[in-house]
Design a protein around this motif. Sequence first.
Motif, PDB file in Angstrom:
ATOM      1  N   UNK A  74      25.975 -76.903  18.080  1.00 25.46           N
ATOM      2  CA  UNK A  74      24.639 -77.489  18.117  1.00 25.46           C
ATOM      3  C   UNK A  74      23.711 -76.807  17.131  1.00 25.46           C
ATOM      4  N   UNK A  75      23.799 -75.487  17.053  1.00 26.50           N
ATOM      5  CA  UNK A  75      22.947 -74.752  16.133  1.00 26.50           C
ATOM      6  C   UNK A  75      23.252 -75.141  14.693  1.00 26.50           C
ATOM      7  N   UNK A  76      24.538 -75.150  14.336  1.00 27.75           N
ATOM      8  CA  UNK A  76      24.909 -75.480  12.963  1.00 27.75           C
ATOM      9  C   UNK A  76      24.510 -76.907  12.611  1.00 27.75           C
ATOM     10  N   UNK A  77      24.706 -77.843  13.544  1.00 23.41           N
ATOM     11  CA  UNK A  77      24.376 -79.245  13.283  1.00 23.41           C
ATOM     12  C   UNK A  77      22.879 -79.445  13.091  1.00 23.41           C
ATOM     13  N   UNK A  78      22.059 -78.723  13.849  1.00 17.28           N
ATOM     14  CA  UNK A  78      20.608 -78.868  13.706  1.00 17.28           C
ATOM     15  C   UNK A  78      20.139 -78.400  12.330  1.00 17.28           C
ATOM     16  N   UNK A  79      20.724 -77.327  11.825  1.00 16.65           N
ATOM     17  CA  UNK A  79      20.316 -76.843  10.505  1.00 16.65           C
ATOM     18  C   UNK A  79      20.708 -77.836   9.419  1.00 16.65           C
ATOM     19  N   UNK A  80      21.820 -78.526   9.594  1.00 19.83           N
ATOM     20  CA  UNK A  80      22.229 -79.538   8.627  1.00 19.83           C
ATOM     21  C   UNK A  80      21.336 -80.768   8.714  1.00 19.83           C
ATOM     22  N   UNK A  81      20.906 -81.104   9.930  1.00 21.07           N
ATOM     23  CA  UNK A  81      20.081 -82.303  10.126  1.00 21.07           C
ATOM     24  C   UNK A  81      18.727 -82.188   9.443  1.00 21.07           C
ATOM     25  N   UNK A  82      18.208 -80.966   9.302  1.00 23.25           N
ATOM     26  CA  UNK A  82      16.906 -80.787   8.644  1.00 23.25           C
ATOM     27  C   UNK A  82      17.064 -80.462   7.165  1.00 23.25           C
ATOM     28  N   UNK A 129      12.882 -72.490  10.782  1.00 23.45           N
ATOM     29  CA  UNK A 129      13.359 -73.801  11.221  1.00 23.45           C
ATOM     30  C   UNK A 129      12.203 -74.661  11.714  1.00 23.45           C
ATOM     31  N   UNK A 130      11.311 -74.069  12.501  1.00 27.02           N
ATOM     32  CA  UNK A 130      10.146 -74.813  12.984  1.00 27.02           C
ATOM     33  C   UNK A 130       9.261 -75.260  11.824  1.00 27.02           C
ATOM     34  N   UNK A 131       9.101 -74.377  10.853  1.00 23.13           N
ATOM     35  CA  UNK A 131       8.284 -74.721   9.682  1.00 23.13           C
ATOM     36  C   UNK A 131       8.903 -75.899   8.926  1.00 23.13           C
ATOM     37  N   UNK A 132      10.231 -75.909   8.806  1.00 20.42           N
ATOM     38  CA  UNK A 132      10.914 -76.993   8.112  1.00 20.42           C
ATOM     39  C   UNK A 132      10.733 -78.314   8.846  1.00 20.42           C
ATOM     40  N   UNK A 133      10.861 -78.288  10.165  1.00 23.82           N
ATOM     41  CA  UNK A 133      10.690 -79.508  10.966  1.00 23.82           C
ATOM     42  C   UNK A 133       9.271 -80.043  10.818  1.00 23.82           C
ATOM     43  N   UNK A 134       8.300 -79.150  10.861  1.00 24.90           N
ATOM     44  CA  UNK A 134       6.903 -79.569  10.723  1.00 24.90           C
ATOM     45  C   UNK A 134       6.644 -80.151   9.336  1.00 24.90           C
ATOM     46  N   UNK A 187      10.380 -90.918  13.031  1.00 26.06           N
ATOM     47  CA  UNK A 187      11.664 -91.288  13.640  1.00 26.06           C
ATOM     48  C   UNK A 187      12.845 -91.027  12.718  1.00 26.06           C
ATOM     49  N   UNK A 188      12.692 -91.284  11.405  1.00 30.45           N
ATOM     50  CA  UNK A 188      13.810 -91.101  10.479  1.00 30.45           C
ATOM     51  C   UNK A 188      14.222 -89.640  10.379  1.00 30.45           C
ATOM     52  N   UNK A 189      13.272 -88.726  10.597  1.00 25.42           N
ATOM     53  CA  UNK A 189      13.585 -87.299  10.553  1.00 25.42           C
ATOM     54  C   UNK A 189      14.024 -86.769  11.903  1.00 25.42           C
ATOM     55  N   UNK A 190      13.373 -87.262  12.962  1.00 23.98           N
ATOM     56  CA  UNK A 190      13.626 -86.704  14.289  1.00 23.98           C
ATOM     57  C   UNK A 190      14.932 -87.203  14.903  1.00 23.98           C
ATOM     58  N   UNK A 191      15.330 -88.450  14.587  1.00 14.73           N
ATOM     59  CA  UNK A 191      16.544 -88.984  15.215  1.00 14.73           C
ATOM     60  C   UNK A 191      17.784 -88.174  14.852  1.00 14.73           C
TER      61      UNK A 191
END
Length: 509
Positions: free
Chosen positions: A190-198, A267-272, A278-282
Amino acid sequence: MTDSRQASRRRARAAAVRGRRRRRSKGRTALAAAVSLLVLGAAGAGWVYTRLNGNISTFSADGVSGDRPPASTKGSNVLVIGSDARTGGNIALGGGDADDIGRSDTAFLLHTYADQKHAVAVSIPRDTLVDIPPCKLPDGSWSAPQSGAMFNAAYSVGETPEGNPACTQNTVEKLTGLRVDHTVVVDFKGFAAMTEAVGGVQVCLPQDVYQRDLNPHRPTRGKRIFAKGPQTVSGQQALDYVRIRHGIGDGSDIGRIKRQQAFVASLLKQIKSDGLTPSKLLPLADAATRSMTVDPGLGTADKLVAFAMSMKDIDLHNTKFVTVPWKYQGARVAIVHPDADALWAALRADRTLDGQDAGGSGKNGSAASPSPGAEAPASGADTPVSSTGVSVAVHNGTTVPGLAARAAEMLEGHGFTVTEATTATVRDQATTVIEYGPGQEEQAGKAARVFPGARLTPVTARGITVLLGRTYADEPEAPASPPPAHIPAQVSEDARSADDNPCSDLSYG
């Protein structure tokens, strides 16, 4: 000449018409795009929620202790556990034995303040010596309490591959006196996948890092896996960054914790910066939920989305990362008292690291300060109260000897000035009452926070009087030394903000 002027006017009118058409065309295009997005959103919402719901795993709430801190209207607390379980494909990323028991590799308690603008994440080192309360075992029985155990041992109680998040939650509640509203477990995948998603997370290293730094048992240094300086990492490389310990910084778990805090901040800074669209969060939500285990309170997509959106207004600068006050005790980590007690007390009172009240309007939107005739909120005698300059008289309304002196000592420990501590003429008082004169409601409210369940009563005479009742007499005596009124400076000075430069303060390695 006249014909020339007329031709010029005709050309100007034609240009104006074309401009209006272009504006109408652009307007129609924008409107059409907006309508299309709404239609697509409505049509795809069911699919999205079905997919996310199918991803989410929950752990049983049966293992959560019945002996818990009281629920609070001030802020909320989420326990985040990083699991190094090797099940479900995680062994490919983390190595180790696929049949090994689940362990917690990292953990922090995220306190979101009631004003929805501040948050603080408190890391608890995995080697911290704590008391582990009884926890539910796979056969339905409960384990014996453990004293002086390592913190990460709580996740392994029951020795199952999936671990025991409920036991870690019980341990954190016992340690902090804070009620954990939700618990989230994220594994390697899950951790690795989240970093790839952003699209990767920016990090910064003070030196080159090689394969042997990640695995000290290697006979040779191996290839370079990180170069000195800033860089963007994702997937396996991001996981290596947060897990690396030896050969970088001081080689300690504390240094690794600081690096993990910097990573989560980035990571939080990147998400913000990507924007909450929706295209980013999904993709992020899909990646997170596929390898996430949560308590039943977050067990559906609706609940997770509502929880995530409740934190959308928290400012990056006001999102802080700290480590519970600690010291080495041999090869292990011991919690430093009363510094840690002051930190937990501040979170219970919804005070920021610099001592400001961030209580806002509370979880239910109700006012935080008590109104006349209302019971005081259950803050408790161990919660520091900012009370400099507030004078209070104390009267013992019971037949229990020494009660006024006990209450006076407690009030003075919180900074109140006690003008008298005597026996009341009426000694059959059932409930503690706090009387206050005109214009003194706010000051009386501060005194009421020291006496949970006390009733505020306005009177015509000036002054604040605490009339102690039987409810106070029945309470266990408070510790002789209440926690400090303010969080120690070292805790707040060592805090990292989510908007800090990744290359700032590289002492952690």
